[in-house]
Design a protein around this motif. Structure first.
Motif, short mmCIF file in Angstrom:
data_model
loop_
_atom_site.label_atom_id
_atom_site.label_comp_id
_atom_site.label_asym_id
_atom_site.label_seq_id
_atom_site.Cartn_x
_atom_site.Cartn_y
_atom_site.Cartn_z
N MET A 1 77.43 -63.56 -10.28
CA MET A 1 76.60 -62.63 -10.97
C MET A 1 76.00 -61.63 -10.20
N PRO A 2 75.84 -60.16 -10.62
CA PRO A 2 75.04 -59.28 -9.94
C PRO A 2 73.87 -59.46 -10.01
N ALA A 3 73.00 -59.08 -8.86
CA ALA A 3 71.79 -59.41 -8.69
C ALA A 3 70.74 -58.60 -9.69
N SER A 4 71.46 -57.51 -10.04
CA SER A 4 70.49 -56.64 -11.27
C SER A 4 70.60 -57.58 -12.55
N THR A 5 71.56 -58.50 -12.68
CA THR A 5 71.79 -59.25 -14.13
C THR A 5 71.12 -60.43 -14.20
N VAL A 6 70.48 -61.00 -12.90
CA VAL A 6 69.79 -62.13 -12.98
C VAL A 6 68.50 -62.29 -13.70
N LYS A 7 68.52 -63.35 -14.39
CA LYS A 7 67.35 -63.06 -15.48
C LYS A 7 65.95 -63.53 -14.62
N ARG A 8 64.78 -62.83 -14.92
CA ARG A 8 63.73 -63.26 -13.94
C ARG A 8 63.09 -64.66 -14.55
N VAL A 9 62.67 -65.58 -13.92
CA VAL A 9 62.11 -66.67 -14.27
C VAL A 9 60.64 -66.47 -14.92
N THR A 10 60.17 -66.92 -15.77
CA THR A 10 59.09 -66.50 -16.15
C THR A 10 58.14 -67.70 -16.68
N ALA A 11 56.78 -67.63 -16.86
CA ALA A 11 56.09 -68.69 -17.02
C ALA A 11 56.38 -69.58 -18.30
N ALA A 12 56.84 -68.78 -19.24
CA ALA A 12 57.42 -69.44 -20.22
C ALA A 12 58.56 -70.63 -19.90
N ASP A 13 59.55 -69.98 -19.23
CA ASP A 13 60.51 -71.06 -18.64
C ASP A 13 59.91 -72.36 -17.96
N VAL A 14 59.00 -72.23 -17.21
CA VAL A 14 58.27 -73.06 -16.40
C VAL A 14 57.64 -74.24 -17.57
N ALA A 15 56.92 -73.65 -18.47
CA ALA A 15 56.39 -74.29 -19.76
C ALA A 15 57.41 -75.28 -20.40
N ARG A 16 58.57 -74.49 -20.73
CA ARG A 16 59.31 -75.25 -21.51
C ARG A 16 60.26 -76.33 -20.74
N SER A 17 60.39 -76.25 -19.44
CA SER A 17 60.83 -77.04 -18.61
C SER A 17 60.08 -78.41 -18.46
N LEU A 18 58.71 -78.34 -18.48
CA LEU A 18 57.77 -79.26 -18.34
C LEU A 18 57.44 -79.83 -19.46
N GLY A 19 57.52 -79.11 -20.81
CA GLY A 19 57.10 -79.51 -21.98
C GLY A 19 55.42 -79.34 -21.99
N LEU A 20 55.10 -78.37 -21.55
CA LEU A 20 53.65 -77.84 -21.40
C LEU A 20 53.62 -76.67 -22.28
N SER A 21 52.31 -76.68 -22.75
CA SER A 21 51.84 -75.27 -23.24
C SER A 21 52.11 -74.06 -22.47
N ARG A 22 52.23 -73.06 -23.21
CA ARG A 22 52.34 -71.54 -22.39
C ARG A 22 51.35 -71.19 -21.59
N ALA A 23 50.12 -71.68 -22.41
CA ALA A 23 48.51 -71.39 -22.10
C ALA A 23 48.42 -72.03 -20.87
N THR A 24 48.65 -73.32 -20.89
CA THR A 24 48.15 -74.28 -19.47
C THR A 24 49.17 -73.91 -18.45
N VAL A 25 50.44 -73.46 -18.58
CA VAL A 25 51.00 -73.03 -17.48
C VAL A 25 50.41 -71.64 -16.78
N GLY A 26 50.22 -70.70 -17.92
CA GLY A 26 49.60 -69.48 -17.38
C GLY A 26 48.21 -69.66 -16.50
N PHE A 27 47.44 -70.43 -17.04
CA PHE A 27 46.10 -70.56 -16.45
C PHE A 27 46.35 -70.99 -15.08
N VAL A 28 47.48 -72.10 -14.82
CA VAL A 28 47.71 -72.51 -13.31
C VAL A 28 48.40 -71.51 -12.56
N LEU A 29 49.11 -71.09 -13.03
CA LEU A 29 50.19 -69.83 -12.10
C LEU A 29 49.24 -68.72 -12.18
N ASN A 30 48.33 -68.41 -12.92
CA ASN A 30 47.34 -67.24 -12.54
C ASN A 30 45.95 -67.51 -11.88
#
Length: 330
Positions: A1-30
């Motif tokens: 897949m061309p680099a320009s079409t690769v989807k950027r991993v977001t904090a929401a993706d991390v939260a979904r993978s762990l089953g945590l709230s978006r807010a909790t993940v955001g607090f950690v990453l920020n």
């Protein structure tokens, strides 16, 4: 897949993978202060973010915080010689250690590129030389809060009393102390340096006038082809000391003197400026004005950091002074 079409991993993706709230993940990453998140949860978030290839959206973070952590250094249209490179390297290193990036730009006469203070939104814009009033107003109008120097060129306070600007004064005082009374100024022919050359020549002339009541015998731009002719004219006029714009120009004078049988320093004393490695390698070794370009780079970084963080500005110390290193040519 061309680099320009690769989807950027977001904090929401991390939260979904762990089953945590978006807010909790955001607090950690920020690294949001004031949050009581268990260390085990913090470690899980950081590990999963790394596994998924999460990278912070620095543009969005800068927009939200109002800080880009970028320092924009506006350079005059000068050649990047040894002194300038050392200066920039040290400033960049000092800022990097503090978590800031140094970006440089050189506005060119008639240039059409959009100024970087508009596109980068830097925390601080700092000039190697004072800005003209209209340029200073332009930078401030773009939303930059901190500009150094904050006073337009030509106004009181636009240039500090940093000792490194006194190099020509030291050159003349050294030659006069060695009994030289008929001095010439050897200039660079580079048109980009015309203003700086004029400043150094004028300070040398002023110092000679103050110390002896006499004027410079001559001043000329030195090139490899013109140096022998200028030297012959100067020797015929009784010149016994040369104040050179920098070490490169001094080397041209020195080479012409040695090839024509002029004894240095017996017949002609030569003093350079900047104390580059060339000064120590020449035979005879060149007397020169030493400027701590690395120290000035660190001082420049400290000025920028004080503006960006709201801390007291640094006090100019010995690193901003110039002093003369006496060698064999004087």
């Amino acid at each position: 897949m061309p680099a320009s079409t690769v989807k950027r991993v977001t904090a929401a993706d991390v939260a979904r993978s762990l089953g945590l709230s978006r807010a909790t993940v955001g607090f950690v990453l920020n690294d949001t202060p004031g949050q009581t998140i268990p260390e085990a949860t913090r470690a899980r978030v950081l590990a999963e973010a790394k596994r998924l290839g999460y990278r912070a959206n620095t543009a969005a973070r800068a927009l939200a915080s109002g800080r880009s952590r970028i320092i924009l250094l506006v350079l005059p249209d000068w050649p990047l010689d040894y002194s300038m490179r050392t200066h920039l390297d040290e400033a960049s290193l000092a800022l990097d250690k503090a978590g800031y990036s140094l970006v440089t730009m050189t506005p060119h006469p008639g240039g059409h590129a959009r100024p970087l203070w508009e596109t980068l939104r830097p925390d601080v814009v700092i000039g190697m030389t004072p800005f003209e009033a209209d340029r200073l107003a332009e930078i401030r109008a773009s939303g930059v809060e901190h500009v150094i120097p904050s006073v337009p060129a030509g106004e009181f306070g636009a240039v500090g009393d940093l000792g490194y600007v006194d190099g020509p004064r030291l050159q003349v005082e050294h030659l006069v102390a060695r009994g030289r009374s008929r001095l010439a100024f050897a200039a660079s022919p580079d048109p980009r340096l015309a203003d700086l050359v004029a400043q150094r020549r004028d300070l040398a002339a002023q110092t000679l006038r103050e110390r002896t009541g006499t004027e410079l015998v001559a001043a000329a731009s030195m090139t490899e082809s013109s140096a022998p002719d200028h030297l012959r004219a100067w020797m015929a006029a009784g010149v016994d000391g040369v104040v050179a714009y920098n070490d490169d120009v001094a080397a041209l004078v020195l080479g012409a003197a040695l090839r024509s049988g002029v004894r240095v320093p017996e017949d002609l004393a030569v003093v350079g400026h900047d104390d580059t490695p060339l000064a120590r390698l020449l035979v005879p070794a060149l007397s020169s004005v030493r400027i701590d370009t690395a120290g000035i780079g660190r001082y420049l970084a400290d000025l920028a950091l004080s503006a960006a963080t709201g801390t007291p500005p640094p006090v100019a110390g010995p690193e901003t002074d110039a002093y003369l290193v006496e060698r064999e040519t004087s």
